[in-house]
Design a protein around this motif. Sequence first.
Motif, PDB file in Angstrom:
ATOM      1  N   ALA A  73       5.293   1.772   4.441  1.00  0.00           N
ATOM      2  CA  ALA A  73       4.710   1.714   5.783  1.00  0.00           C
ATOM      3  C   ALA A  73       4.623   3.111   6.392  1.00  0.00           C
ATOM      4  N   SER A  74       5.660   3.926   6.208  1.00  0.00           N
ATOM      5  CA  SER A  74       5.654   5.283   6.752  1.00  0.00           C
ATOM      6  C   SER A  74       4.573   6.137   6.112  1.00  0.00           C
ATOM      7  N   VAL A  75       4.429   6.042   4.794  1.00  0.00           N
ATOM      8  CA  VAL A  75       3.405   6.828   4.099  1.00  0.00           C
ATOM      9  C   VAL A  75       2.014   6.353   4.511  1.00  0.00           C
ATOM     10  N   THR A  76       1.819   5.042   4.620  1.00  0.00           N
ATOM     11  CA  THR A  76       0.525   4.510   5.033  1.00  0.00           C
ATOM     12  C   THR A  76       0.161   4.965   6.438  1.00  0.00           C
ATOM     13  N   LEU A  77       1.105   4.868   7.362  1.00  0.00           N
ATOM     14  CA  LEU A  77       0.840   5.318   8.740  1.00  0.00           C
ATOM     15  C   LEU A  77       0.619   6.828   8.806  1.00  0.00           C
ATOM     16  N   THR A  78       1.323   7.584   7.987  1.00  0.00           N
ATOM     17  CA  THR A  78       1.120   9.037   7.951  1.00  0.00           C
ATOM     18  C   THR A  78      -0.273   9.375   7.453  1.00  0.00           C
ATOM     19  N   LEU A  79      -0.714   8.704   6.383  1.00  0.00           N
ATOM     20  CA  LEU A  79      -2.067   8.942   5.875  1.00  0.00           C
ATOM     21  C   LEU A  79      -3.129   8.573   6.913  1.00  0.00           C
ATOM     22  N   LEU A  80      -2.926   7.456   7.592  1.00  0.00           N
ATOM     23  CA  LEU A  80      -3.886   7.055   8.639  1.00  0.00           C
ATOM     24  C   LEU A  80      -3.892   8.039   9.802  1.00  0.00           C
ATOM     25  N   ALA A  81      -2.704   8.500  10.206  1.00  0.00           N
ATOM     26  CA  ALA A  81      -2.622   9.468  11.306  1.00  0.00           C
ATOM     27  C   ALA A  81      -3.294  10.785  10.925  1.00  0.00           C
ATOM     28  N   LEU A  82      -3.073  11.241   9.687  1.00  0.00           N
ATOM     29  CA  LEU A  82      -3.728  12.475   9.237  1.00  0.00           C
ATOM     30  C   LEU A  82      -5.242  12.293   9.168  1.00  0.00           C
TER      31      LEU A  82
END
Length: 120
Positions: free
Chosen positions: A76-85
């Motif tokens: 979830a953290s990696v997915t949200l980080t990719l979306l935020a970037l």
Amino acid sequence: GRRRPMRRKSLEQLLLSPFGRDHTVTSLFLYISRSALTSLAILCRWAGVRGTIPQPIVVTTVFAMLVSSPRGQRMASVTLTLLALRLLGEFIHGSLHGNEFWDDEYDFEDGDWKDSKIRQ
């Protein structure tokens, strides 16, 4: 009779040996690790929005989130980080170029965007 002492092979020796490549567990490990790294590279390139956010920054940020996240929340953290970037990259790209360069196509042979060459 006497048994020969068993020598343990290092991971690198095992992966490079013909026996290691044919071994089911080793080939499965290689396949999964290559697939994961390829997927991560594609997602990081996607999150960078055509180089708007430099690739080292994207990869470092995703890796830092992967390492620093709690166990149950890494994906979830990696997915949200990719979306935020990606959102940040879209915002920066839109601020710099406006509505230009959105309808062009990627030329895989040249490794560049087709219409962006014409406009420059």
